[in-house]
Design an enzyme around this catalytic site. Structure first.
Site, PDB file in Angstrom:
ATOM      1  N   ASN A  10      31.131  42.933  42.793  1.00  0.00           N
ATOM      2  CA  ASN A  10      32.299  43.130  43.561  1.00  0.00           C
ATOM      3  C   ASN A  10      32.638  44.897  42.888  1.00  0.00           C
ATOM      4  O   ASN A  10      33.051  44.848  41.810  1.00  0.00           O
ATOM      5  CB  ASN A  10      33.598  42.457  43.084  1.00  0.00           C
ATOM      6  CG  ASN A  10      34.808  42.983  43.844  1.00  0.00           C
ATOM      7  OD1 ASN A  10      34.588  43.802  44.698  1.00  0.00           O
ATOM      8  ND2 ASN A  10      35.898  42.409  43.427  1.00  0.00           N
ATOM      9  N   TRP A  11      32.379  45.770  43.688  1.00  0.00           N
ATOM     10  CA  TRP A  11      32.621  47.105  43.422  1.00  0.00           C
ATOM     11  C   TRP A  11      34.048  47.486  43.473  1.00  0.00           C
ATOM     12  O   TRP A  11      34.441  48.718  43.113  1.00  0.00           O
ATOM     13  CB  TRP A  11      31.654  48.222  44.316  1.00  0.00           C
ATOM     14  CG  TRP A  11      30.305  48.153  43.675  1.00  0.00           C
ATOM     15  CD1 TRP A  11      29.637  47.380  42.843  1.00  0.00           C
ATOM     16  CD2 TRP A  11      29.253  48.840  44.230  1.00  0.00           C
ATOM     17  NE1 TRP A  11      28.421  47.413  42.615  1.00  0.00           N
ATOM     18  CE2 TRP A  11      27.913  48.602  43.512  1.00  0.00           C
ATOM     19  CE3 TRP A  11      28.926  49.695  45.422  1.00  0.00           C
ATOM     20  CZ2 TRP A  11      26.919  48.986  43.703  1.00  0.00           C
ATOM     21  CZ3 TRP A  11      27.822  50.191  45.783  1.00  0.00           C
ATOM     22  CH2 TRP A  11      26.637  49.949  44.843  1.00  0.00           C
ATOM     23  N   LYS A  12      34.823  46.786  44.003  1.00  0.00           N
ATOM     24  CA  LYS A  12      36.261  47.230  44.382  1.00  0.00           C
ATOM     25  C   LYS A  12      36.528  48.353  44.812  1.00  0.00           C
ATOM     26  O   LYS A  12      35.375  48.623  45.886  1.00  0.00           O
ATOM     27  CB  LYS A  12      37.098  46.994  42.969  1.00  0.00           C
ATOM     28  CG  LYS A  12      36.821  45.692  42.136  1.00  0.00           C
ATOM     29  CD  LYS A  12      37.896  45.529  40.894  1.00  0.00           C
ATOM     30  CE  LYS A  12      37.281  44.240  40.309  1.00  0.00           C
ATOM     31  NZ  LYS A  12      38.365  43.792  39.491  1.00  0.00           N
ATOM     32  N   HIS A 102      40.548  37.475  47.129  1.00  0.00           N
ATOM     33  CA  HIS A 102      40.305  37.931  45.824  1.00  0.00           C
ATOM     34  C   HIS A 102      41.614  38.092  45.273  1.00  0.00           C
ATOM     35  O   HIS A 102      42.638  38.354  46.135  1.00  0.00           O
ATOM     36  CB  HIS A 102      39.493  39.401  45.683  1.00  0.00           C
ATOM     37  CG  HIS A 102      39.161  39.783  44.527  1.00  0.00           C
ATOM     38  ND1 HIS A 102      40.385  40.192  43.634  1.00  0.00           N
ATOM     39  CD2 HIS A 102      38.059  39.609  43.787  1.00  0.00           C
ATOM     40  CE1 HIS A 102      39.675  40.669  42.313  1.00  0.00           C
ATOM     41  NE2 HIS A 102      38.507  40.093  42.548  1.00  0.00           N
ATOM     42  N   GLU A 104      43.115  40.258  43.520  1.00  0.00           N
ATOM     43  CA  GLU A 104      43.783  41.683  43.871  1.00  0.00           C
ATOM     44  C   GLU A 104      44.299  41.603  45.211  1.00  0.00           C
ATOM     45  O   GLU A 104      45.589  42.308  45.452  1.00  0.00           O
ATOM     46  CB  GLU A 104      42.832  42.759  43.754  1.00  0.00           C
ATOM     47  CG  GLU A 104      42.543  42.902  42.092  1.00  0.00           C
ATOM     48  CD  GLU A 104      41.078  43.362  41.617  1.00  0.00           C
ATOM     49  OE1 GLU A 104      40.701  43.999  42.519  1.00  0.00           O
ATOM     50  OE2 GLU A 104      40.858  43.317  40.423  1.00  0.00           O
ATOM     51  N   GLU A 172      37.858  32.309  40.075  1.00  0.00           N
ATOM     52  CA  GLU A 172      38.320  33.570  39.127  1.00  0.00           C
ATOM     53  C   GLU A 172      39.652  33.408  38.500  1.00  0.00           C
ATOM     54  O   GLU A 172      40.626  33.843  39.049  1.00  0.00           O
ATOM     55  CB  GLU A 172      38.356  34.512  39.962  1.00  0.00           C
ATOM     56  CG  GLU A 172      36.872  34.845  40.699  1.00  0.00           C
ATOM     57  CD  GLU A 172      36.868  36.297  40.890  1.00  0.00           C
ATOM     58  OE1 GLU A 172      36.038  37.049  40.531  1.00  0.00           O
ATOM     59  OE2 GLU A 172      37.569  37.119  41.727  1.00  0.00           O
ATOM     60  N   GLY A 178      38.973  41.688  34.790  1.00  0.00           N
ATOM     61  CA  GLY A 178      39.104  43.096  34.449  1.00  0.00           C
ATOM     62  C   GLY A 178      39.863  43.197  33.057  1.00  0.00           C
ATOM     63  O   GLY A 178      40.320  44.219  32.621  1.00  0.00           O
ATOM     64  N   SER A 218      35.557  38.915  33.768  1.00  0.00           N
ATOM     65  CA  SER A 218      34.925  39.532  32.764  1.00  0.00           C
ATOM     66  C   SER A 218      33.665  38.852  32.317  1.00  0.00           C
ATOM     67  O   SER A 218      33.378  38.756  31.032  1.00  0.00           O
ATOM     68  CB  SER A 218      36.038  39.413  31.545  1.00  0.00           C
ATOM     69  OG  SER A 218      37.120  40.477  31.734  1.00  0.00           O
ATOM     70  N   GLY A 239      32.749  42.128  38.327  1.00  0.00           N
ATOM     71  CA  GLY A 239      33.503  43.243  38.931  1.00  0.00           C
ATOM     72  C   GLY A 239      32.797  44.317  38.013  1.00  0.00           C
ATOM     73  O   GLY A 239      31.894  44.996  38.353  1.00  0.00           O
ATOM     74  N   GLY A 240      33.572  44.769  36.943  1.00  0.00           N
ATOM     75  CA  GLY A 240      33.265  45.990  35.980  1.00  0.00           C
ATOM     76  C   GLY A 240      31.657  45.996  35.689  1.00  0.00           C
ATOM     77  O   GLY A 240      31.038  47.050  35.774  1.00  0.00           O
TER      78      GLY A 240
END
Ligand code: PEP
Length: 256
Positions: A10-12, A102, A104, A172, A178, A218, A239-240
């Site tokens: 997930n590149w956000k 998601h 966010e 999640e 994150g 994470s 993500g990251g």
């Protein structure tokens, strides 16, 4: 039923079109993707990218059997919804999956169980793979509400779905996204097992046992092996670490 592991990035709101060719070149090379044709049968790989990158990422990824996903969709097909993008629109440019709900989006953009259900339905109707995200906040976990919250979110998202042909859930925990603080493999497995039980109750064994449940929060090259070794963890939403092609490649290799 055998569930092939999935590694979903997930590149956000990150990366520009000029980054794409370099990213995919490095990623495919690091995995050895084009050296072994059997890889795309043994692991599913997907990237959820920002809307401006969708049409450009598809020709770089989908011909190699790597899916490109939207990070959000609207449930209507077309109409007066300024700023929104529909499932037929992403499908037209070759996108084959979408993230739905998601945390966010729930936290910053007023996504609710009701909109998550509508988006899940719209995605299935148009045969675009939905990845439906659920998970508790830290306050909810500390109050002992994890199972209740997750069960409510899963049931609400799937309330109007009878026979999901292809559907993925992502557990999640919000406190792990994150933050560098992953759930332990045992904590994640406990919730995944609950979700699996719920899916079996909702859809019966043949469908419920085939739906994949990803862990997200994470996940890194260091902890992915232990997470993926759990019985009900069928992959990861990352993500990251998915922004770094070498790191994400290591995670894909760990799934093989
Ligand atoms: C995510 O965005 O879905 C996610 C899990 O992020 P991270 O891996 O950075 O925690």
């Amino acid at each position: 039923m055998k569930r092939i592991k999935m590694l979903a990035g997930n590149w956000k709101m990150n990366k520009l079109n000029r980054d794409l060719a370099g990213f995919f070149g490095t990623f495919f090379e690091a995995v050895g993707w084009h050296q072994d044709e059997s890889l795309s049968d043994r692991v599913d790989v997907l990237f959820a990218v920002p809307p401006t990158l969708l049409a450009h990422a598809v020709p770089l990824a989908e011909p190699s059997g790597v899916r490109i996903a939207a990070q959000n969709i609207h449930w209507e097909t077309a109409g007066a919804f300024t700023g929104e993008v529909s499932v037929p629109m992403i499908k037209e440019v070759g996108v084959s999956a979408t993230l739905i709900g998601h945390s966010e989006r729930r936290q910053y953009f007023a996504e609710t169980d009701v909109t998550v259900a509508k988006k899940t339905k719209a995605s299935l109707v148009h045969e675009v793979l939905p990845i439906v995200c659920v998970g508790e906040t830290l306050e909810q976990r500390e109050a002992g509400l994890t199972q209740d919250v997750v069960a409510r979110q899963v049931k609400a998202a799937l309330a109007d779905i009878q026979d999901p042909k292809d559907l993925i859930l992502a557990y999640e925990p919000v406190w792990a996204i994150g933050t560098g603080r992953s759930a332990s493999a045992a904590q994640a497995q406990e919730v995944h097992a609950e979700i699996r039980g719920l899916l079996l109750a909702l859809f019966g064994h043949s469908i419920g046992s085939g739906i994949r449940i990803l862990y997200g929060g994470s996940a890194t090259p260091n902890n992915i092996g232990e997470l993926l070794s759990q019985k009900d963890i069928d992959g990861a939403l990352v993500g990251g670490a998915s922004l770094k092609p070498e790191d994400f490649a290591k995670m894909v290799r760990a799934a093989l």
